[in-house]
Design an enzyme around this catalytic site. Structure first.
Site, PDB file in Angstrom:
ATOM      1  N   LYS A  40       0.609  -1.107   0.009  1.00 20.53           N
ATOM      2  CA  LYS A  40       0.062  -0.097   0.039  1.00 20.53           C
ATOM      3  C   LYS A  40       0.926   1.423   0.048  1.00 20.53           C
ATOM      4  O   LYS A  40       0.719   2.157  -0.763  1.00 20.53           O
ATOM      5  CB  LYS A  40      -1.172   0.012   1.295  1.00 20.53           C
TER       6      LYS A  40
ATOM      7  N   ARG B 120      -9.643   0.912   8.966  1.00 15.57           N
ATOM      8  CA  ARG B 120      -9.191  -0.347   9.140  1.00 15.57           C
ATOM      9  C   ARG B 120     -10.284  -1.231   9.805  1.00 15.57           C
ATOM     10  O   ARG B 120      -9.955  -2.521  10.286  1.00 15.57           O
ATOM     11  CB  ARG B 120      -8.086  -0.307  10.204  1.00 15.57           C
TER      12      ARG B 120
ATOM     13  N   ARG C  97      11.818  -5.548   4.822  1.00 11.35           N
ATOM     14  CA  ARG C  97      11.451  -4.095   4.647  1.00 11.35           C
ATOM     15  C   ARG C  97      12.663  -3.186   5.364  1.00 11.35           C
ATOM     16  O   ARG C  97      12.827  -3.327   6.627  1.00 11.35           O
ATOM     17  CB  ARG C  97      10.234  -3.736   5.234  1.00 11.35           C
TER      18      ARG C  97
ATOM     19  N   ARG D 153      11.616  -1.002  10.918  1.00 14.97           N
ATOM     20  CA  ARG D 153      10.310  -0.695  11.855  1.00 14.97           C
ATOM     21  C   ARG D 153      10.352  -1.807  13.015  1.00 14.97           C
ATOM     22  O   ARG D 153      10.472  -2.822  12.712  1.00 14.97           O
ATOM     23  CB  ARG D 153       8.996  -0.786  11.275  1.00 14.97           C
TER      24      ARG D 153
ATOM     25  N   ARG E   7      -0.307  -8.852  13.391  1.00 20.25           N
ATOM     26  CA  ARG E   7      -0.796  -7.855  12.444  1.00 20.25           C
ATOM     27  C   ARG E   7      -1.673  -8.561  11.445  1.00 20.25           C
ATOM     28  O   ARG E   7      -2.785  -8.218  11.006  1.00 20.25           O
ATOM     29  CB  ARG E   7       0.261  -7.012  11.857  1.00 20.25           C
TER      30      ARG E   7
END
Ligand code: AP5
Length: 216
Positions: free
Chosen positions: A13, A88, A127, A160, A171
């Site tokens: 996203k 969400r 990431r 992160r 998550r």
């Protein structure tokens, strides 16, 4: 143009939102980025949000809805925006509809990025993001030219702290339980566009642009 980018963690996203925003000169808000900034600045919202984010849980609606309401008002009269990571929950989507009605504006489309959990886990594990400009990289799929250094601004790259295996799994569970019902919600409103998020970054970008050009 008013867009929502929907999809599980690691669906791409943020990667696509940055590109689409640049192409159409529109603004982009990632509720996750806003919260991480609040945590870094140790604001009241940041302090409240931290423990939820560290566990991969959703931050309470009162915090998120306040952020979004202010943002939507600030965007009035401008080119448009992408909401990345909001809404969400069904409740957040209903509240968003109320805000938009008050402002007498409508959503253009909701782009839903579909990826399998295995792909999302691999993406999030590798990431890296730039501390200064927020550009996104991946250790395997989108490597920076120089290790740990941002190609765009030479800033330092970081991982992160919710991108650990245990938190990623949580998550994904939270997404399945609370966020995935939004797919049907927006289908019913005739706003949903499904995108195969497992394709190449450039291919996905071109598909989004083709869809938006047709819709506009
Ligand atoms: P948030 O920051 O929104 O995280 P997320 O939704 O979990 O999504 P991500 O940012 O992890 O993934 P992404 O889909 O943007 O993927 P990306 O483009 O980075 O939220 C974090 C937390 O904040 C939540 O857990 C919650 O606590 C809180 N929160 C936020 N919003 C909230 C709300 N509305 N309500 C309540 N709480 C909220 O890509 C991932 C990696 O893959 C990158 O390395 C990228 O380079 C790579 N990649 C991307 N696309 C491709 C591709 N096509 N092929 C190969 N690699 C790719």
């Amino acid at each position: 143009m008013r867009l929502i980018f929907l999809g599980p963690p690691g669906a791409g996203k943020g990667t696509q939102a940055k590109r689409v925003a640049l192409k159409y000169k529109i603004s982009q808000i990632s509720t996750g980025d806003v919260l991480r900034e609040a945590i870094a600045n140790e604001t009241k919202k940041g302090i409240e949000a931290r423990s939820f984010m560290e566990k991969g849980q959703l931050v309470p609606d009162e915090i998120i809805l306040g952020i979004i309401k202010d943002y939507l008002i600030s965007q009035e009269g401008k080119n448009g925006y992408i909401l990345d990571g909001f809404p969400r929950t069904i409740n957040q989507a209903i509240e968003l509809n109320h805000f938009l009605e008050e402002l007498e504006v409508k959503l253009t489309a909701v782009i839903n990025f579909k990826v399998e959990n295995g792909v999302a886990i691999k993406r999030l594990g590798g990431r890296r993001g730039c501390k200064s400009c927020g550009a996104l990289y991946h250790l395997e799929y989108l490597k920076p030219t120089k290790e740990n250094v941002c190609n765009v601004c030479q800033g330092e790259l970081y991982q992160r702290n919710d991108d650990t295996e245990e938190v990623i799994k949580n998550r994904l569970l939270v997404y399945e339980r609370l966020t995935s019902p939004l797919i049907v919600f927006y289908q019913r409103l005739n706003l949903l566009k499904e995108i195969d998020g497992e394709k190449d970054i450039e291919v996905i970008f071109n598909e989004i642009i083709a869809f938006l050009e047709e819709r506009l």
